[in-house]
Design a protein around this motif. Structure first.
Motif, PDB file in Angstrom:
ATOM      1  N   ASN A  27       0.803  -1.207  -0.024  1.00 15.77           N
ATOM      2  CA  ASN A  27      -0.014   0.053   0.065  1.00 15.77           C
ATOM      3  C   ASN A  27       0.921   1.201  -0.014  1.00 15.77           C
ATOM      4  O   ASN A  27       0.282   2.388  -0.059  1.00 15.77           O
ATOM      5  CB  ASN A  27      -0.917   0.129   1.064  1.00 15.77           C
ATOM      6  CG  ASN A  27      -0.308  -0.048   2.563  1.00 15.77           C
ATOM      7  OD1 ASN A  27       0.792   0.391   2.687  1.00 15.77           O
ATOM      8  ND2 ASN A  27      -0.975  -0.786   3.487  1.00 15.77           N
ATOM      9  N   TRP A  31      -2.599   4.424   2.883  1.00 17.62           N
ATOM     10  CA  TRP A  31      -3.737   3.790   2.916  1.00 17.62           C
ATOM     11  C   TRP A  31      -5.120   4.464   2.848  1.00 17.62           C
ATOM     12  O   TRP A  31      -5.998   3.732   2.143  1.00 17.62           O
ATOM     13  CB  TRP A  31      -3.953   3.717   4.494  1.00 17.62           C
ATOM     14  CG  TRP A  31      -2.743   2.755   5.308  1.00 17.62           C
ATOM     15  CD1 TRP A  31      -2.711   1.435   5.011  1.00 17.62           C
ATOM     16  CD2 TRP A  31      -1.564   3.290   5.739  1.00 17.62           C
ATOM     17  NE1 TRP A  31      -1.485   0.872   5.516  1.00 17.62           N
ATOM     18  CE2 TRP A  31      -0.612   1.820   6.084  1.00 17.62           C
ATOM     19  CE3 TRP A  31      -1.147   4.164   6.314  1.00 17.62           C
ATOM     20  CZ2 TRP A  31       0.523   1.905   6.817  1.00 17.62           C
ATOM     21  CZ3 TRP A  31       0.300   4.630   7.025  1.00 17.62           C
ATOM     22  CH2 TRP A  31       0.927   3.299   7.189  1.00 17.62           C
ATOM     23  N   GLU A  32      -5.291   5.894   2.769  1.00 19.03           N
ATOM     24  CA  GLU A  32      -6.445   6.426   2.147  1.00 19.03           C
ATOM     25  C   GLU A  32      -6.735   6.331   0.897  1.00 19.03           C
ATOM     26  O   GLU A  32      -7.819   6.093   0.431  1.00 19.03           O
ATOM     27  CB  GLU A  32      -6.223   7.828   2.456  1.00 19.03           C
ATOM     28  CG  GLU A  32      -6.567   8.401   4.132  1.00 19.03           C
ATOM     29  CD  GLU A  32      -8.008   7.785   4.785  1.00 19.03           C
ATOM     30  OE1 GLU A  32      -9.181   7.818   3.942  1.00 19.03           O
ATOM     31  OE2 GLU A  32      -7.807   6.844   5.834  1.00 19.03           O
ATOM     32  N   LEU A  33      -5.494   6.305   0.053  1.00 19.66           N
ATOM     33  CA  LEU A  33      -5.674   6.225  -1.321  1.00 19.66           C
ATOM     34  C   LEU A  33      -6.029   4.673  -1.847  1.00 19.66           C
ATOM     35  O   LEU A  33      -6.767   4.367  -2.721  1.00 19.66           O
ATOM     36  CB  LEU A  33      -4.451   6.585  -2.214  1.00 19.66           C
ATOM     37  CG  LEU A  33      -4.140   6.220  -3.486  1.00 19.66           C
ATOM     38  CD1 LEU A  33      -5.500   7.235  -4.117  1.00 19.66           C
ATOM     39  CD2 LEU A  33      -2.883   6.681  -4.054  1.00 19.66           C
ATOM     40  N   GLU A  34      -5.291   3.634  -0.944  1.00 22.51           N
ATOM     41  CA  GLU A  34      -5.825   2.344  -1.141  1.00 22.51           C
ATOM     42  C   GLU A  34      -7.134   1.986  -0.907  1.00 22.51           C
ATOM     43  O   GLU A  34      -7.744   1.511  -1.726  1.00 22.51           O
ATOM     44  CB  GLU A  34      -4.834   1.749  -0.097  1.00 22.51           C
ATOM     45  CG  GLU A  34      -5.208  -0.008  -0.390  1.00 22.51           C
ATOM     46  CD  GLU A  34      -4.610  -0.656   0.931  1.00 22.51           C
ATOM     47  OE1 GLU A  34      -4.019  -1.695   0.730  1.00 22.51           O
ATOM     48  OE2 GLU A  34      -4.815  -0.198   2.165  1.00 22.51           O
ATOM     49  N   ARG A  35      -8.024   2.694   0.196  1.00 19.78           N
ATOM     50  CA  ARG A  35      -9.229   2.592   0.483  1.00 19.78           C
ATOM     51  C   ARG A  35     -10.039   3.212  -0.633  1.00 19.78           C
ATOM     52  O   ARG A  35     -11.172   2.701  -0.982  1.00 19.78           O
ATOM     53  CB  ARG A  35      -9.555   2.994   2.050  1.00 19.78           C
ATOM     54  CG  ARG A  35     -10.997   2.965   2.416  1.00 19.78           C
ATOM     55  CD  ARG A  35     -11.146   3.727   3.694  1.00 19.78           C
ATOM     56  NE  ARG A  35     -10.897   5.214   3.787  1.00 19.78           N
ATOM     57  CZ  ARG A  35     -11.779   6.121   2.887  1.00 19.78           C
ATOM     58  NH1 ARG A  35     -12.824   5.764   2.518  1.00 19.78           N
ATOM     59  NH2 ARG A  35     -11.216   7.402   3.022  1.00 19.78           N
ATOM     60  N   PHE A  36      -9.765   4.451  -0.962  1.00 27.88           N
ATOM     61  CA  PHE A  36     -10.576   5.112  -1.959  1.00 27.88           C
ATOM     62  C   PHE A  36     -10.322   4.281  -3.274  1.00 27.88           C
ATOM     63  O   PHE A  36     -11.600   4.452  -3.936  1.00 27.88           O
ATOM     64  CB  PHE A  36      -9.940   6.655  -2.180  1.00 27.88           C
ATOM     65  CG  PHE A  36     -10.641   7.237  -3.263  1.00 27.88           C
ATOM     66  CD1 PHE A  36     -11.884   7.938  -2.972  1.00 27.88           C
ATOM     67  CD2 PHE A  36     -10.075   7.376  -4.541  1.00 27.88           C
ATOM     68  CE1 PHE A  36     -12.382   8.697  -3.774  1.00 27.88           C
ATOM     69  CE2 PHE A  36     -10.755   8.303  -5.456  1.00 27.88           C
ATOM     70  CZ  PHE A  36     -11.970   8.903  -4.960  1.00 27.88           C
ATOM     71  N   LEU A  37      -9.468   3.800  -3.665  1.00 32.46           N
ATOM     72  CA  LEU A  37      -9.214   3.071  -5.015  1.00 32.46           C
ATOM     73  C   LEU A  37      -9.874   1.623  -4.769  1.00 32.46           C
ATOM     74  O   LEU A  37      -9.944   0.728  -5.809  1.00 32.46           O
ATOM     75  CB  LEU A  37      -7.996   2.933  -5.392  1.00 32.46           C
ATOM     76  CG  LEU A  37      -7.435   4.437  -5.758  1.00 32.46           C
ATOM     77  CD1 LEU A  37      -5.950   4.254  -6.089  1.00 32.46           C
ATOM     78  CD2 LEU A  37      -8.170   5.093  -6.918  1.00 32.46           C
ATOM     79  N   GLY A  38     -10.431   1.286  -3.605  1.00 31.81           N
ATOM     80  CA  GLY A  38     -10.915  -0.141  -3.353  1.00 31.81           C
ATOM     81  C   GLY A  38      -9.905  -1.241  -3.482  1.00 31.81           C
ATOM     82  O   GLY A  38     -10.240  -2.279  -3.906  1.00 31.81           O
ATOM     83  N   GLU A  40      -7.899  -2.126  -0.700  1.00 29.29           N
ATOM     84  CA  GLU A  40      -7.672  -2.753   0.427  1.00 29.29           C
ATOM     85  C   GLU A  40      -7.958  -3.980   0.689  1.00 29.29           C
ATOM     86  O   GLU A  40      -9.088  -4.710  -0.142  1.00 29.29           O
ATOM     87  CB  GLU A  40      -8.209  -1.951   1.750  1.00 29.29           C
ATOM     88  CG  GLU A  40      -9.746  -1.591   1.478  1.00 29.29           C
ATOM     89  CD  GLU A  40     -10.204  -0.782   2.536  1.00 29.29           C
ATOM     90  OE1 GLU A  40      -9.501  -0.438   3.652  1.00 29.29           O
ATOM     91  OE2 GLU A  40     -11.582  -0.309   2.239  1.00 29.29           O
TER      92      GLU A  40
END
Length: 69
Positions: A27, A31-38, A40
């Motif tokens: 990641n 982490w926020e970008l990972e979550r935003f892009l789906g 995670e």
């Protein structure tokens, strides 16, 4: 930064390493970008090109990724 459908990012990185293509997986502390892009919880694969990479290396990278799909 990319993923290969139905292949874990660390498996992509290992397979590319076997073809002498160096990439990173995870990641990248984004982490926020990972979550935003789906992406995670496993992240993605990242390839980096710089001024000394040439077209031959880019082609080798594309062919190596294509072989995984």
């Amino acid at each position: 930064m990319f993923t290969v459908a139905n292949v874990h990012p660390s498996d992509v990185a290992k397979a590319l390493a076997e073809r002498e293509v160096a990439v990173w997986d995870g990641n990248y502390y984004a982490w926020e970008l990972e979550r935003f892009l789906g992406l995670e919880p496993h992240g993605a694969v990242r390839a980096g090109f710089v001024h000394y990479n040439d077209e031959t290396e880019a082609d080798r990278f594309v062919e190596a990724v294509r072989a995984l799909a």
